[in-house]
Write a protein that holds these residues in place. Sequence first.
Motif, mmCIF file in Angstrom:
data_model
loop_
_atom_site.group_PDB
_atom_site.id
_atom_site.type_symbol
_atom_site.label_atom_id
_atom_site.label_comp_id
_atom_site.label_asym_id
_atom_site.label_seq_id
_atom_site.Cartn_x
_atom_site.Cartn_y
_atom_site.Cartn_z
ATOM 1 N N TRP A 136 1.462 0.649 -10.030
ATOM 2 C CA TRP A 136 0.619 0.319 -8.878
ATOM 3 C C TRP A 136 0.635 1.455 -7.863
ATOM 4 O O TRP A 136 1.707 1.910 -7.443
ATOM 5 C CB TRP A 136 1.100 -0.973 -8.220
ATOM 6 C CG TRP A 136 0.859 -2.183 -9.083
ATOM 7 C CD1 TRP A 136 -0.240 -2.451 -9.844
ATOM 8 C CD2 TRP A 136 1.757 -3.288 -9.279
ATOM 9 N NE1 TRP A 136 -0.109 -3.654 -10.496
ATOM 10 C CE2 TRP A 136 1.101 -4.197 -10.167
ATOM 11 C CE3 TRP A 136 3.017 -3.606 -8.788
ATOM 12 C CZ2 TRP A 136 1.700 -5.380 -10.579
ATOM 13 C CZ3 TRP A 136 3.606 -4.800 -9.187
ATOM 14 C CH2 TRP A 136 2.951 -5.679 -10.072
ATOM 15 N N GLY A 137 -0.549 1.903 -7.445
ATOM 16 C CA GLY A 137 -0.612 3.084 -6.597
ATOM 17 C C GLY A 137 -1.425 2.941 -5.324
ATOM 18 O O GLY A 137 -1.520 3.898 -4.560
ATOM 19 N N LYS A 138 -2.012 1.772 -5.069
ATOM 20 C CA LYS A 138 -2.851 1.600 -3.883
ATOM 21 C C LYS A 138 -2.186 0.618 -2.913
ATOM 22 O O LYS A 138 -2.006 -0.570 -3.239
ATOM 23 C CB LYS A 138 -4.247 1.096 -4.269
ATOM 24 C CG LYS A 138 -4.984 2.019 -5.245
ATOM 25 C CD LYS A 138 -5.182 3.417 -4.668
ATOM 26 C CE LYS A 138 -5.684 4.408 -5.703
ATOM 27 N NZ LYS A 138 -7.055 4.191 -6.092
ATOM 28 N N TYR A 139 -1.840 1.119 -1.723
ATOM 29 C CA TYR A 139 -1.095 0.324 -0.750
ATOM 30 C C TYR A 139 -1.728 0.450 0.630
ATOM 31 O O TYR A 139 -2.221 1.525 1.006
ATOM 32 C CB TYR A 139 0.366 0.781 -0.673
ATOM 33 C CG TYR A 139 1.107 0.651 -1.978
ATOM 34 C CD1 TYR A 139 1.845 -0.483 -2.259
ATOM 35 C CD2 TYR A 139 1.045 1.662 -2.935
ATOM 36 C CE1 TYR A 139 2.526 -0.624 -3.466
ATOM 37 C CE2 TYR A 139 1.707 1.541 -4.153
ATOM 38 C CZ TYR A 139 2.445 0.392 -4.402
ATOM 39 O OH TYR A 139 3.099 0.267 -5.600
ATOM 40 N N ILE A 140 -1.687 -0.646 1.363
ATOM 41 C CA ILE A 140 -2.135 -0.631 2.755
ATOM 42 C C ILE A 140 -1.011 -1.210 3.607
ATOM 43 O O ILE A 140 -0.585 -2.351 3.403
ATOM 44 C CB ILE A 140 -3.420 -1.455 2.961
ATOM 45 C CG1 ILE A 140 -4.558 -0.887 2.097
ATOM 46 C CG2 ILE A 140 -3.828 -1.447 4.436
ATOM 47 C CD1 ILE A 140 -5.846 -1.687 2.188
ATOM 48 N N VAL A 141 -0.503 -0.403 4.550
ATOM 49 C CA VAL A 141 0.515 -0.865 5.486
ATOM 50 C C VAL A 141 -0.205 -1.341 6.735
ATOM 51 O O VAL A 141 -0.895 -0.563 7.400
ATOM 52 C CB VAL A 141 1.527 0.242 5.837
ATOM 53 C CG1 VAL A 141 2.554 -0.281 6.840
ATOM 54 C CG2 VAL A 141 2.220 0.751 4.577
ATOM 55 N N MET A 142 -0.062 -2.617 7.042
ATOM 56 C CA MET A 142 -0.726 -3.202 8.205
ATOM 57 C C MET A 142 0.299 -3.449 9.302
ATOM 58 O O MET A 142 1.357 -4.035 9.061
ATOM 59 C CB MET A 142 -1.423 -4.503 7.827
ATOM 60 C CG MET A 142 -2.569 -4.287 6.853
ATOM 61 S SD MET A 142 -3.439 -5.813 6.482
ATOM 62 C CE MET A 142 -4.914 -5.149 5.688
ATOM 63 N N VAL A 143 -0.025 -2.998 10.513
ATOM 64 C CA VAL A 143 0.903 -3.082 11.631
ATOM 65 C C VAL A 143 0.198 -3.733 12.822
ATOM 66 O O VAL A 143 -1.028 -3.689 12.924
ATOM 67 C CB VAL A 143 1.439 -1.690 12.020
ATOM 68 C CG1 VAL A 143 2.195 -1.057 10.870
ATOM 69 C CG2 VAL A 143 0.291 -0.772 12.455
ATOM 70 N N PRO A 144 0.962 -4.316 13.759
ATOM 71 C CA PRO A 144 0.342 -5.036 14.872
ATOM 72 C C PRO A 144 -0.037 -4.186 16.070
ATOM 73 O O PRO A 144 -0.663 -4.691 16.996
ATOM 74 C CB PRO A 144 1.421 -6.048 15.259
ATOM 75 C CG PRO A 144 2.692 -5.370 14.910
ATOM 76 C CD PRO A 144 2.409 -4.551 13.687
ATOM 77 N N ILE A 193 -0.049 7.922 -5.866
ATOM 78 C CA ILE A 193 0.346 6.949 -4.855
ATOM 79 C C ILE A 193 -0.465 7.203 -3.591
ATOM 80 O O ILE A 193 -0.455 8.312 -3.054
ATOM 81 C CB ILE A 193 1.850 7.062 -4.542
ATOM 82 C CG1 ILE A 193 2.682 6.850 -5.807
ATOM 83 C CG2 ILE A 193 2.258 6.064 -3.468
ATOM 84 C CD1 ILE A 193 4.159 7.093 -5.617
ATOM 85 N N ASN A 194 -1.169 6.191 -3.127
ATOM 86 C CA ASN A 194 -2.025 6.318 -1.944
ATOM 87 C C ASN A 194 -1.673 5.218 -0.949
ATOM 88 O O ASN A 194 -1.624 4.043 -1.310
ATOM 89 C CB ASN A 194 -3.496 6.213 -2.340
ATOM 90 C CG ASN A 194 -3.959 7.406 -3.149
ATOM 91 O OD1 ASN A 194 -4.496 8.356 -2.595
ATOM 92 N ND2 ASN A 194 -3.729 7.377 -4.465
ATOM 93 N N VAL A 195 -1.455 5.622 0.295
ATOM 94 C CA VAL A 195 -1.050 4.680 1.335
ATOM 95 C C VAL A 195 -1.974 4.828 2.536
ATOM 96 O O VAL A 195 -2.117 5.933 3.081
ATOM 97 C CB VAL A 195 0.411 4.915 1.780
ATOM 98 C CG1 VAL A 195 0.825 3.863 2.816
ATOM 99 C CG2 VAL A 195 1.358 4.919 0.585
ATOM 100 N N MET A 196 -2.590 3.742 2.916
ATOM 101 C CA MET A 196 -3.392 3.719 4.129
ATOM 102 C C MET A 196 -2.641 2.914 5.177
ATOM 103 O O MET A 196 -2.141 1.819 4.893
ATOM 104 C CB MET A 196 -4.761 3.089 3.869
ATOM 105 C CG MET A 196 -5.657 3.026 5.106
ATOM 106 S SD MET A 196 -7.349 2.502 4.720
ATOM 107 C CE MET A 196 -7.129 0.740 4.566
#
Length: 534
Positions: A136-144, A193-196
């Motif tokens: 798995w290589g697509k990730y989204i880090v969501m922050v407040p 690996i991709n991180v948004m």
Amino acid sequence: MTTKAPMRLKFKIQPFQTEAVQSVVDCFAGQPLSTGLTYRIDPGRQRKPAKAEQAKLPGNEPEELPGWRNAELAISEETLLENIQAVQRRQNLLVSEKLEESAGCRCNLDIEMETGTGKTYCYIKTIFELHKQYGWGKYIVMVPSVAIREGVYKSLQITADHFAESYGKKARFFVYNSKSLHDLESFSSDSGINVMVINIQAFNATGADNRRIYDILDDFQSRRPIDVISANRPILILDEPQKMEGPKTLDALKKFRPLMLLRYSATHRVPRNKIHRLDAVDAYNQKLVKKIAVRGITVKGIPGTAPYLFLDSIEISSKAPVARLEMEIRQKSGAIVRKLMRIGKTDDLFTRSGELRQYKGYVISEIDARTNTVEFTNGQAIHAGEAMGDGAEEALRRIQIRETIKSHLDKEKALYPKDIKVLSLFFIDEVAKYRDYSQPDEKGEYARIFEEEYAQLVEEELAALPPEEAKLKEYWQKFTPARVHDGYFSIDKNKRLVDPTVKTRGEEAGLSDDVTAYDLILKNKEQLLSLTDE
């Protein structure tokens, strides 16, 4: 002239962090390794040509690009639940009876980690490990908030080389910006690996810029950014998910079509399938966080009924104990100032003060080092950390600032020889007390107090330093009081007292969109921690 290489932060692999990562990875035991599923990225349409005949010209259609999205979960929901239960039993957690659904997704995992134990590091490492084990290589880090967003982005930067050494590759990461959407093309087309990183205001607010993620945009080939993002079946990592539990936010999360949600927090408000716990007690017992030591300072007495006094401490030596007592002193010029003095048993404060009448009857009858108490012949007594009399309330802030500086200098004496920089933090009641733009030097009351107290305390420490502490002496003499403090305020944008956009109601209440307030502490950590950088 030689220049020193910039400071680089080094990271040590900690077993408790590895355990947190493994707790997530083991939930998907049986999932086959996949390099990702290829698909055709929606190319959209170019803007309408000025003339109809131009549409027939070659090269006017957007280029089609192949994309890689996360492979779907190949294990059944029954197997996923069994894996989760096995991880929970291993950690003596409450065993889930079912998969808790949220945001349109059946896989929701709670990872509880106490503040200060490195949860950002853990979920970045989890990203690498999930890619290594399952592809798995697509990730989204969501922050407040913007503050946390900038901190996460900085963490991705400073850990890049560290994880490259362990995994032989680097992640591609970026902060989502509705006005710069070209990163979404690379996010979709890259097979690594991709991180948004995105803050919830970017997809959960009603402003025109925030709503662009759902709009068909001419400058994005007549596509909606959310459609391009969701086609990747991203894994969502929620940092501080307790701030993202409102119906509006949960409904917005569905639109990302997440493969799973990983929730990292010290305080989960709505529990789901908890697969790891490192709470405050565990963290303290494992010596992962420090106990907080509080220096208590209290005010006693009613103004107008007693002279001003503050008992700082009692010094013990081979001779009789001595009290470090702050009191008012009449100078030769007639001016009255407050001064910290060493006072012994039988000393008369009336005499020591320059015969200020409010000190009549205040003769020290006892200095008790066991109870940290000074008693006077008139029956009054004062304990270490207490302030009393007229002006005690006003003096309280000065005392607190002084005590923090003293503690800071004591730590510097112990840690400077080990090349460890000491940082001390103040939380204040009003920005103008520190930074006052109505003054020529822009210094507020607290800034002036700090510099006065720092200069005096450093002078005392320098006089007492032994010759072998020459390097520390040079370090302390290098910086003027004005250069050893600075302030970071969300309502001090661009060095002026300007309020940023702060939500006052709804799910985003209290969240600021001001980036500049966090630059040094969140973006320039190497400079902040360096002993040589100014």
